[in-house]
Design an enzyme around this catalytic site. Structure first.
Site, PDB file in Angstrom:
ATOM      1  N   ASP A   1      24.549 -37.790 -17.185  1.00 21.04           N
ATOM      2  CA  ASP A   1      24.839 -38.552 -16.030  1.00 21.04           C
ATOM      3  C   ASP A   1      25.835 -39.771 -16.509  1.00 21.04           C
ATOM      4  OD1 ASP A   1      23.422 -36.934 -14.268  1.00 21.04           O
ATOM      5  OD2 ASP A   1      21.866 -38.439 -14.154  1.00 21.04           O
TER       6      ASP A   1
ATOM      7  N   LYS B   1      16.683 -43.658  -9.012  1.00 26.32           N
ATOM      8  CA  LYS B   1      16.896 -42.695  -8.129  1.00 26.32           C
ATOM      9  C   LYS B   1      16.125 -41.440  -8.563  1.00 26.32           C
ATOM     10  CE  LYS B   1      20.679 -40.056  -7.992  1.00 26.32           C
ATOM     11  NZ  LYS B   1      20.537 -38.551  -8.204  1.00 26.32           N
ATOM     12  N   ASN B   2      16.143 -41.059  -9.723  1.00 28.43           N
ATOM     13  CA  ASN B   2      15.581 -39.917 -10.342  1.00 28.43           C
ATOM     14  C   ASN B   2      14.049 -40.024 -10.397  1.00 28.43           C
ATOM     15  OD1 ASN B   2      18.113 -38.634  -9.685  1.00 28.43           O
ATOM     16  ND2 ASN B   2      18.598 -38.562 -11.947  1.00 28.43           N
TER      17      ASN B   2
ATOM     18  N   ARG C   1      24.269 -24.594 -10.805  1.00 26.06           N
ATOM     19  CA  ARG C   1      23.067 -25.369 -10.807  1.00 26.06           C
ATOM     20  C   ARG C   1      21.764 -24.581 -10.320  1.00 26.06           C
ATOM     21  NH1 ARG C   1      23.209 -31.387  -9.005  1.00 26.06           N
ATOM     22  NH2 ARG C   1      21.254 -31.538 -10.329  1.00 26.06           N
TER      23      ARG C   1
ATOM     24  N   ARG D   1      25.471 -42.116  -2.625  1.00 34.37           N
ATOM     25  CA  ARG D   1      24.161 -41.118  -2.841  1.00 34.37           C
ATOM     26  C   ARG D   1      23.287 -42.037  -3.992  1.00 34.37           C
ATOM     27  NH1 ARG D   1      24.688 -34.732  -3.187  1.00 34.37           N
ATOM     28  NH2 ARG D   1      22.684 -35.161  -3.423  1.00 34.37           N
TER      29      ARG D   1
ATOM     30  N   CYS E   1      24.960 -32.163  -5.529  1.00 27.88           N
ATOM     31  CA  CYS E   1      26.382 -32.505  -5.929  1.00 27.88           C
ATOM     32  C   CYS E   1      27.072 -31.107  -6.415  1.00 27.88           C
ATOM     33  CB  CYS E   1      26.356 -33.493  -7.179  1.00 27.88           C
ATOM     34  SG  CYS E   1      26.145 -35.270  -6.704  1.00 27.88           S
TER      35      CYS E   1
HETATM   36  N1  EPU Z   1      18.489 -25.210 -14.792  1.00 26.71           N
HETATM   37  C1  EPU Z   1      18.473 -23.652 -14.327  1.00 26.71           C
HETATM   38  N2  EPU Z   1      17.410 -23.337 -13.599  1.00 26.71           N
HETATM   39  C2  EPU Z   1      16.501 -24.251 -13.022  1.00 26.71           C
HETATM   40  C3  EPU Z   1      16.874 -25.475 -13.165  1.00 26.71           C
HETATM   41  C4  EPU Z   1      17.616 -26.180 -14.183  1.00 26.71           C
HETATM   42  O1  EPU Z   1      19.198 -23.223 -14.932  1.00 26.71           O
HETATM   43  O2  EPU Z   1      15.632 -23.977 -12.558  1.00 26.71           O
HETATM   44  C5  EPU Z   1      19.971 -25.722 -15.501  1.00 26.71           C
HETATM   45  C6  EPU Z   1      20.729 -26.275 -14.735  1.00 26.71           C
HETATM   46  O3  EPU Z   1      21.519 -25.363 -14.158  1.00 26.71           O
HETATM   47  C7  EPU Z   1      21.245 -27.153 -15.831  1.00 26.71           C
HETATM   48  C8  EPU Z   1      20.337 -27.385 -16.742  1.00 26.71           C
HETATM   49  O4  EPU Z   1      19.327 -26.469 -16.456  1.00 26.71           O
HETATM   50  O5  EPU Z   1      22.408 -26.437 -16.443  1.00 26.71           O
HETATM   51  C9  EPU Z   1      19.500 -29.095 -16.560  1.00 26.71           C
HETATM   52  O6  EPU Z   1      19.074 -28.977 -14.950  1.00 26.71           O
HETATM   53  P1  EPU Z   1      17.788 -29.931 -14.705  1.00 26.71           P
HETATM   54  O7  EPU Z   1      17.029 -29.208 -14.019  1.00 26.71           O
HETATM   55  O8  EPU Z   1      17.442 -30.502 -15.985  1.00 26.71           O
HETATM   56  O9  EPU Z   1      18.655 -30.814 -13.722  1.00 26.71           O
HETATM   57  P2  EPU Z   1      18.015 -31.510 -12.377  1.00 26.71           P
HETATM   58  O10 EPU Z   1      16.201 -31.618 -12.581  1.00 26.71           O
HETATM   59  O11 EPU Z   1      18.261 -30.699 -11.492  1.00 26.71           O
HETATM   60  C10 EPU Z   1      18.232 -33.886 -12.722  1.00 26.71           C
HETATM   61  C11 EPU Z   1      18.973 -35.199 -12.175  1.00 26.71           C
HETATM   62  C12 EPU Z   1      20.216 -35.130 -12.270  1.00 26.71           C
HETATM   63  C13 EPU Z   1      20.586 -35.053 -13.792  1.00 26.71           C
HETATM   64  C14 EPU Z   1      19.683 -33.984 -14.729  1.00 26.71           C
HETATM   65  C15 EPU Z   1      19.854 -34.077 -15.982  1.00 26.71           C
HETATM   66  C16 EPU Z   1      17.332 -35.222 -10.271  1.00 26.71           C
HETATM   67  C17 EPU Z   1      17.088 -35.693  -8.801  1.00 26.71           C
HETATM   68  N3  EPU Z   1      18.638 -35.107 -10.713  1.00 26.71           N
HETATM   69  O12 EPU Z   1      18.676 -32.854 -12.309  1.00 26.71           O
HETATM   70  O13 EPU Z   1      20.817 -36.337 -11.690  1.00 26.71           O
HETATM   71  O14 EPU Z   1      21.869 -35.094 -14.223  1.00 26.71           O
HETATM   72  O15 EPU Z   1      18.288 -34.091 -14.278  1.00 26.71           O
HETATM   73  O16 EPU Z   1      19.200 -35.249 -16.667  1.00 26.71           O
HETATM   74  O17 EPU Z   1      16.318 -35.759 -11.195  1.00 26.71           O
HETATM   75  C18 EPU Z   1      22.541 -37.473 -10.686  1.00 26.71           C
HETATM   76  O18 EPU Z   1      21.720 -38.328 -10.707  1.00 26.71           O
HETATM   77  O19 EPU Z   1      23.684 -37.682 -10.627  1.00 26.71           O
HETATM   78  C19 EPU Z   1      22.197 -35.990 -11.198  1.00 26.71           C
HETATM   79  C20 EPU Z   1      22.807 -34.988 -11.051  1.00 26.71           C
END
Ligand code: EPU
Length: 427
Positions: free
Chosen positions: A313, A28-29, A130, A405, A125
């Site tokens: 995750d 997915k990611n 976030r 999802r 989610c």
């Molecule tokens: N964060 C910030 N500011 C930002 C971006 C992130 O403060 O601009 C913080 C977030 O609030 C969080 C941390 O940094 O506390 C990590 O967030 P990250 O950006 O790494 O997560 P993401 O890229 O939004 C992806 C996956 C998530 C997975 C995380 C961690 C996708 C679409 N989503 O999210 O997947 O948990 O990386 O590996 O790639 C899931 O599949 O259930 C899912 C939530």
């Protein structure tokens, strides 16, 4: 949106050890980012293979169509074909974007192709705070103007330009999004503190095939030389390591034995070592990964952290598994602050689990009993399905949509392994 076909709930009757062969879905990611990246190509058709048939991919397809791309999702073949030669609108509409946080991934292509992007809402989610500040700050450093308006964000850029960027923490999507934005920005972009997840490397591989010039993937320090155009290519999405790990845990929690096809043990990393400590055995037979629970489960300590650390995750799924372990497990979340919602739901099923100041303590072993429980998000939902597979009696997990999802045809795939599970929709 295909709201009418949403799964309302999953009904699980526990007790059957799972056995057989399961096909791990595409990641997915990685797939979501590739769908967004395919809109960078102004000519030709992109072909993505091994695309997971999940609701988040359907939302990404709807977003691509909303901005004018022609997209065919051949679900039976798991092949997606994208023709982005004519983009017609910069608006990512509220009805999709509001509950699909990955909408922000479409911004780079819209900026490069149309000079602006409008996000009418940002969803995802329910995982506590976030933020997307790294994304917006990064676009601004590349030369975009970001206006935060009433219920929408408007981003404008006649021309992005290479710049030096950094991420406060190695954000997974932030890394991919800024690489996409930099890939067609004239000049050199350097991004410090980039994410190391295998999906990030697969997205870089895809962009590189398209003609992007990216170096340093997997080092935490990425350099991008902007190019003037990217072309449509064909790519096979890597396996979903979270889906694979969930099935490994399904074998473990039911005392069963599964053959995983399409999984890469290499991507399990620390998850493999943690599961082995718990008593789960892995063996590779050619391309097939065999998983079984060899001993009574042992307790475990887990701290989530960015890759190569233990994936956030999988924090909920391993919490469900640890309920059956003989002893006390400690599980600590460090990535998202809303991710202990499973605790209350597992308690309803008879688990002895409590939240301490900075960790969840699971006192095992528990005899889980079926109950009506709530899937607060995707990973809580799949963890409750795992718990239900090990519980006495019937567990009803609702709503079903969060699970759909991220996991393709979960009821059908588990049923094929001997589980008793049905998906129910109300209309
Ligand atoms: N964060 C910030 N500011 C930002 C971006 C992130 O403060 O601009 C913080 C977030 O609030 C969080 C941390 O940094 O506390 C990590 O967030 P990250 O950006 O790494 O997560 P993401 O890229 O939004 C992806 C996956 C998530 C997975 C995380 C961690 C996708 C679409 N989503 O999210 O997947 O948990 O990386 O590996 O790639 C899931 O599949 O259930 C899912 C939530």
């Amino acid at each position: 949106m295909t709201m009418g076909s949403e799964t309302t709930r999953y009904r699980v009757r526990g007790g059957n050890p799972l056995e057989g062969t399961v096909f791990v879905q595409g990641a997915k990611n990685a797939a979501l980012k590739m769908i967004a990246a395919s809109l960078l190509a102004a000519e030709g058709r992109t072909v993505l293979r091994n695309v997971p048939v999940i609701e988040d991919v359907r939302r990404a397809v709807e977003l691509a169509q909303a901005v004018g791309a022609l997209v065919e999702f051949h679900e039976a073949e798991r092949i997606l074909v994208v023709d982005a030669s004519r983009l017609t609108s910069p608006v990512l509409p509220a009805e999709i974007a509001r509950r699909f946080r990955a909408s922000v991934l479409f911004v780079p292509a819209l900026l490069h192709r149309l000079g602006e992007a409008v996000i009418e809402g940002v969803g995802g989610c329910n995982l506590g705070s976030r933020n997307l500040d790294f994304h917006y700050r990064g676009f601004a450093r590349l030369g975009a103007i970001v206006h935060e308006g009433e219920g929408q964000i408007h981003i404008e850029a006649k021309q992005l330009r290479g710049a030096h960027l950094y991420l406060d923490t190695p954000s997974h999507t932030g890394t991919e999004n800024l690489i996409m934005a930099a890939s067609m920005a004239p000049g050199t972009t350097v991004i410090d503190n980039t994410a190391l997840e295998p999906e990030v490397l697969d997205v870089i591989a895809f962009l590189t095939k398209m003609g992007a010039r990216i170096s340093g993937g997997g080092t935490g320090f990425v350099t991008v030389e902007g190019v003037s155009e990217l072309t449509a290519v064909e790519h096979t999405v890597m396996p979903d390591r979270i889906d694979a790990s969930v099935f490994a845990m399904a074998a473990a929690i039911t005392g069963g034995e599964l053959s995983l096809v399409g999984a890469s043990l290499e991507h399990f990393g620390v998850v493999r070592w943690k599961l082995e400590q718990m008593g789960v055995e892995f063996a590779t037979h050619g391309a097939v990964l065999q998983v079984r629970q060899e001993h009574p489960l042992r307790p475990i300590n887990v701290i989530t952290s960015p890759y190569p650390g233990f994936a956030t995750d999988l924090q909920s799924p391993i919490m469900a598994l640890s309920c059956l372990a003989d002893g006390t497990s400690y599980i600590r979340e460090t990535i998202f602050d809303g991710r202990y919602t499973l605790v209350g739901e597992l308690s309803k099923m008879g688990a002895k689990v409590e939240v301490d100041s900075n960790a969840v303590i699971v006192h095992g072993p528990a005899t889980l009993k079926g109950a009506e429980v709530i899937a607060h998000d995707l990973r809580t939902g799949i963890a409750l399905i795992l718990a239900g597979l090990a519980a006495d009696g019937e567990t009803v997990v609702s709503p079903g949509y969060p699970i759909d999802r991220g996991h393709a045809a979960i009821a059908a795939r588990l049923t094929a392994l001997g589980a008793q599970i049905t998906a129910e929709t109300d209309d």
